[in-house]
Design a protein around this motif. Structure first.
Motif: not given
Length: 154
Positions: A54-74, A89-92
């Motif tokens: 849903k997040m990726i779709t929300k920003y449609d073709n505007a993004i080139t990268c997804v960054a997980f800010m944290g996640g050390d505990a999981t 999403h192999p292009a991201l």
């Protein structure tokens, strides 16, 4: 389960990328001087494949990268999301910011394009200061290259 609190589009986390930054809660690092102390708590919604989609779709073709800010505990959940990203999403590009000084040995680095490590240490400054302890690595082929200097003023 990995929980997230919010997301935003950022331009400075990863060079040359328009990045969907997803803020992950339950941070175990608890860095003194942290600007995101609200992420220390076990708060937010579970980050599922559906919510990520849903997040990726929300920003449609505007993004080139997804960054997980944290996640050390999981780390297992982080691996799962990175594998999902590369399969669906192999292009991201996929990035991760860890507040630890070393990359977790259980992280499946092959599913990431960028990894930033290092706790925030106020007197050393963030990535754009030459004195920083933090490092940003970019995967180039099978090698990981430190590209932190790209943030420094020339």
């Amino acid at each position: 389960m990995m929980k997230f609190v919010n997301e935003s589009i950022v331009f400075q986390e990863i060079p040359d990328e328009v990045t969907l930054a997803i803020n992950i809660s339950n941070c175990p690092c608890r860095c003194p001087g942290c600007h995101s102390k609200y992420l220390w708590g076990d708060i937010g919604d579970i980050l599922t494949h559906d919510l990520l989609e849903k997040m990726i779709t929300k920003y449609d073709n505007a993004i080139t990268c997804v960054a997980f800010m944290g996640g050390d505990a999981t780390i297992n959940d982080l691996n799962d999301l990175a594998i999902y990203m590369k399969n669906i999403h192999p292009a991201l590009k996929v990035a991760w910011y860890s507040g630890k000084t070393l990359i977790a040995p259980t992280l499946h680095k092959e599913y990431f394009d960028y990894i930033k490590i290092g706790p925030y240490i106020e007197h050393l400054g963030p990535l754009n200061k030459k004195t920083t302890n933090q490092r940003l690595y970019m995967k180039q082929g099978s090698e990981w290259c430190d590209i932190t200097c790209r943030f420094w003023d020339k």
